[in-house]
Design a protein around this motif. Structure first.
Motif, PDB file in Angstrom:
ATOM      1  N   ASP A 167     -33.738  19.310  28.128  1.00 47.40           N
ATOM      2  CA  ASP A 167     -32.668  18.895  27.227  1.00 47.40           C
ATOM      3  C   ASP A 167     -32.805  17.441  26.763  1.00 47.40           C
ATOM      4  O   ASP A 167     -31.872  16.871  26.192  1.00 47.40           O
ATOM      5  CB  ASP A 167     -31.304  19.084  27.904  1.00 47.40           C
ATOM      6  CG  ASP A 167     -31.162  18.208  29.146  1.00 47.40           C
ATOM      7  OD1 ASP A 167     -32.155  17.564  29.544  1.00 47.40           O
ATOM      8  OD2 ASP A 167     -30.053  18.175  29.717  1.00 47.40           O
ATOM      9  N   ALA A 168     -33.988  16.842  26.976  1.00 44.97           N
ATOM     10  CA  ALA A 168     -34.186  15.442  26.595  1.00 44.97           C
ATOM     11  C   ALA A 168     -34.019  15.240  25.086  1.00 44.97           C
ATOM     12  O   ALA A 168     -33.417  14.245  24.643  1.00 44.97           O
ATOM     13  CB  ALA A 168     -35.563  14.963  27.048  1.00 44.97           C
ATOM     14  N   MET A 169     -34.553  16.185  24.294  1.00 49.32           N
ATOM     15  CA  MET A 169     -34.455  16.041  22.842  1.00 49.32           C
ATOM     16  C   MET A 169     -33.011  16.204  22.367  1.00 49.32           C
ATOM     17  O   MET A 169     -32.579  15.529  21.426  1.00 49.32           O
ATOM     18  CB  MET A 169     -35.364  17.050  22.149  1.00 49.32           C
ATOM     19  CG  MET A 169     -36.846  16.841  22.427  1.00 49.32           C
ATOM     20  SD  MET A 169     -37.906  17.982  21.530  1.00 49.32           S
ATOM     21  CE  MET A 169     -37.638  17.440  19.841  1.00 49.32           C
ATOM     22  N   GLU A 170     -32.256  17.057  23.023  1.00 52.62           N
ATOM     23  CA  GLU A 170     -30.849  17.216  22.674  1.00 52.62           C
ATOM     24  C   GLU A 170     -30.055  15.963  23.014  1.00 52.62           C
ATOM     25  O   GLU A 170     -29.189  15.526  22.244  1.00 52.62           O
ATOM     26  CB  GLU A 170     -30.271  18.440  23.395  1.00 52.62           C
ATOM     27  CG  GLU A 170     -30.906  19.752  22.968  1.00 52.62           C
ATOM     28  CD  GLU A 170     -30.583  20.891  23.909  1.00 52.62           C
ATOM     29  OE1 GLU A 170     -29.877  21.827  23.484  1.00 52.62           O
ATOM     30  OE2 GLU A 170     -31.031  20.846  25.069  1.00 52.62           O
ATOM     31  N   VAL A 171     -30.365  15.366  24.160  1.00 57.12           N
ATOM     32  CA  VAL A 171     -29.706  14.123  24.547  1.00 57.12           C
ATOM     33  C   VAL A 171     -30.066  13.008  23.572  1.00 57.12           C
ATOM     34  O   VAL A 171     -29.206  12.196  23.168  1.00 57.12           O
ATOM     35  CB  VAL A 171     -30.101  13.740  25.988  1.00 57.12           C
ATOM     36  CG1 VAL A 171     -29.558  12.359  26.345  1.00 57.12           C
ATOM     37  CG2 VAL A 171     -29.597  14.778  26.977  1.00 57.12           C
ATOM     38  N   ALA A 172     -31.342  12.967  23.154  1.00 57.64           N
ATOM     39  CA  ALA A 172     -31.776  11.945  22.199  1.00 57.64           C
ATOM     40  C   ALA A 172     -31.058  12.112  20.863  1.00 57.64           C
ATOM     41  O   ALA A 172     -30.655  11.127  20.222  1.00 57.64           O
ATOM     42  CB  ALA A 172     -33.287  12.030  22.002  1.00 57.64           C
ATOM     43  N   ALA A 173     -30.885  13.367  20.429  1.00 55.94           N
ATOM     44  CA  ALA A 173     -30.179  13.620  19.167  1.00 55.94           C
ATOM     45  C   ALA A 173     -28.731  13.142  19.260  1.00 55.94           C
ATOM     46  O   ALA A 173     -28.192  12.553  18.311  1.00 55.94           O
ATOM     47  CB  ALA A 173     -30.235  15.105  18.827  1.00 55.94           C
ATOM     48  N   ASP A 175     -27.660  10.761  21.184  1.00 58.88           N
ATOM     49  CA  ASP A 175     -27.700   9.293  21.205  1.00 58.88           C
ATOM     50  C   ASP A 175     -27.871   8.713  19.801  1.00 58.88           C
ATOM     51  O   ASP A 175     -27.463   7.573  19.539  1.00 58.88           O
ATOM     52  CB  ASP A 175     -28.841   8.800  22.100  1.00 58.88           C
ATOM     53  CG  ASP A 175     -28.545   9.028  23.585  1.00 58.88           C
ATOM     54  OD1 ASP A 175     -27.361   9.216  23.919  1.00 58.88           O
ATOM     55  OD2 ASP A 175     -29.498   9.041  24.377  1.00 58.88           O
ATOM     56  N   LEU A 176     -28.475   9.505  18.914  1.00 60.10           N
ATOM     57  CA  LEU A 176     -28.667   9.066  17.526  1.00 60.10           C
ATOM     58  C   LEU A 176     -27.509   9.520  16.633  1.00 60.10           C
ATOM     59  O   LEU A 176     -27.656   9.619  15.417  1.00 60.10           O
ATOM     60  CB  LEU A 176     -30.000   9.616  16.993  1.00 60.10           C
ATOM     61  CG  LEU A 176     -31.256   9.053  17.677  1.00 60.10           C
ATOM     62  CD1 LEU A 176     -32.501   9.785  17.203  1.00 60.10           C
ATOM     63  CD2 LEU A 176     -31.387   7.561  17.417  1.00 60.10           C
ATOM     64  N   THR A 183     -27.071  18.907  16.335  1.00 58.00           N
ATOM     65  CA  THR A 183     -27.998  19.007  17.465  1.00 58.00           C
ATOM     66  C   THR A 183     -28.444  20.448  17.686  1.00 58.00           C
ATOM     67  O   THR A 183     -29.639  20.725  17.898  1.00 58.00           O
ATOM     68  CB  THR A 183     -27.331  18.473  18.750  1.00 58.00           C
ATOM     69  OG1 THR A 183     -26.935  17.109  18.541  1.00 58.00           O
ATOM     70  CG2 THR A 183     -28.280  18.547  19.930  1.00 58.00           C
TER      71      THR A 183
END
Length: 271
Positions: A167-173, A175-176, A183
């Motif tokens: 879920d790192a990419m979802e968390v990054a999205a 954060d942006l 997301t």
């Protein structure tokens, strides 16, 4: 001295058991396919090679109607079941442990744990009450019944895909400043697509092949291909049933092949 890893294929009799198991699984299917090309009128006595039963099945209006009806029901059931299963998988995997989570798992997978006849009787009682109250007796009941039964089949591969996704990419999205919908639309769904496709295809095949629930819920004149074939077993049985069964088998193989090609291409692109 190093210990050799356990290998089940080295056990005595493994090859024999494997060969017998494959014969028991596939010999009846191979026999069915062979006898679908039988030129005689018997389902178990060879009368020469012929495609006449495929032609007879293709020209049979009852078969045509049942085939179209089966495809319509299976398509709608797979769409509805996959949509519900995707939302359920997101709700049960994209958050921490919560009270009642195990109960929710049990409720979602309930159709897998009880005999199908029990589900069929329950759906019969439920939809019969609605039919009496509304007077409507269309295909909508079969679509809903198949959808309810197919949800757990679609849920399992989608849930497995989600659990294997970082879920790192979802968390990054997030954060942006991406909204939850953005997301999901641009990050989660593209990564989840192989699981969604797998769930939809599994639901489609399960719906296409279902007999018991269809037999209980359907109204007059709403035969699907499986229930049509069941009705033929009560009458004069001909190799036409073999031809229809082979056509259903071929459709299933095509679906599985397409799924394999699609998922392999996506995995290769991601790598």
């Amino acid at each position: 001295m190093s210990r050799r890893a356990f290998d089940v294929t080295r056990l005595p009799g493994f090859t024999t058991v494997a060969v017998v198991a494959f014969l028991l699984l596939y010999a009846p299917i191979v026999t069915l396919v062979i006898y679908s090309f039988n030129g005689g009128n018997s389902v178990n006595q060879w009368g020469g090679f012929s495609l006449k039963w495929y032609a007879i099945a293709a020209e049979n209006e009852a078969v045509q109607g049942a085939a179209v009806r089966s495809l319509v029901i299976a398509v709608w059931a797979s769409v509805i079941a996959t949509t519900v299963a995707t939302m359920a998988a997101l709700g049960t995997t994209r958050r921490g442990r919560f009270k009642g989570q195990t109960l929710i798992y049990v409720l979602i997978n309930q159709p897998l744990m009880v005999p199908e006849i029990v589900t069929a009787v329950a759906l019969l009682i439920f939809f019969s009450s609605i039919k009496i109250a509304t007077g409507y007796s269309g295909l909508g009941y079969l679509v809903l019944a198949h959808s309810a039964f197919c949800v757990p089949f679609a849920y399992l591969p989608i849930k497995a895909r989600l659990e294997g996704m970082d879920d790192a990419m979802e968390v990054a999205a997030a954060d942006l400043y991406a909204t939850p919908w953005q997301t999901f639309r641009y990050v989660t769904l593209p990564l989840l697509t192989p699981g969604v496709i797998a769930g939809a295809m599994l639901a489609f095949v399960i719906s296409l092949d279902d007999v018991i629930i269809t037999e209980f819920v359907k109204s007059a004149g709403q035969d699907t291909l499986p229930t049509y074939m069941l009705g033929q077993l009560r009458r004069a049985l001909t190799p036409e049933v073999n031809a229809i069964s082979t056509a259903l088998l071929a459709l299933t193989v095509v679906i599985l092949t397409l799924f394999f090609l699609i998922t392999r291409k996506r995995d290769g692109t991601r790598d």
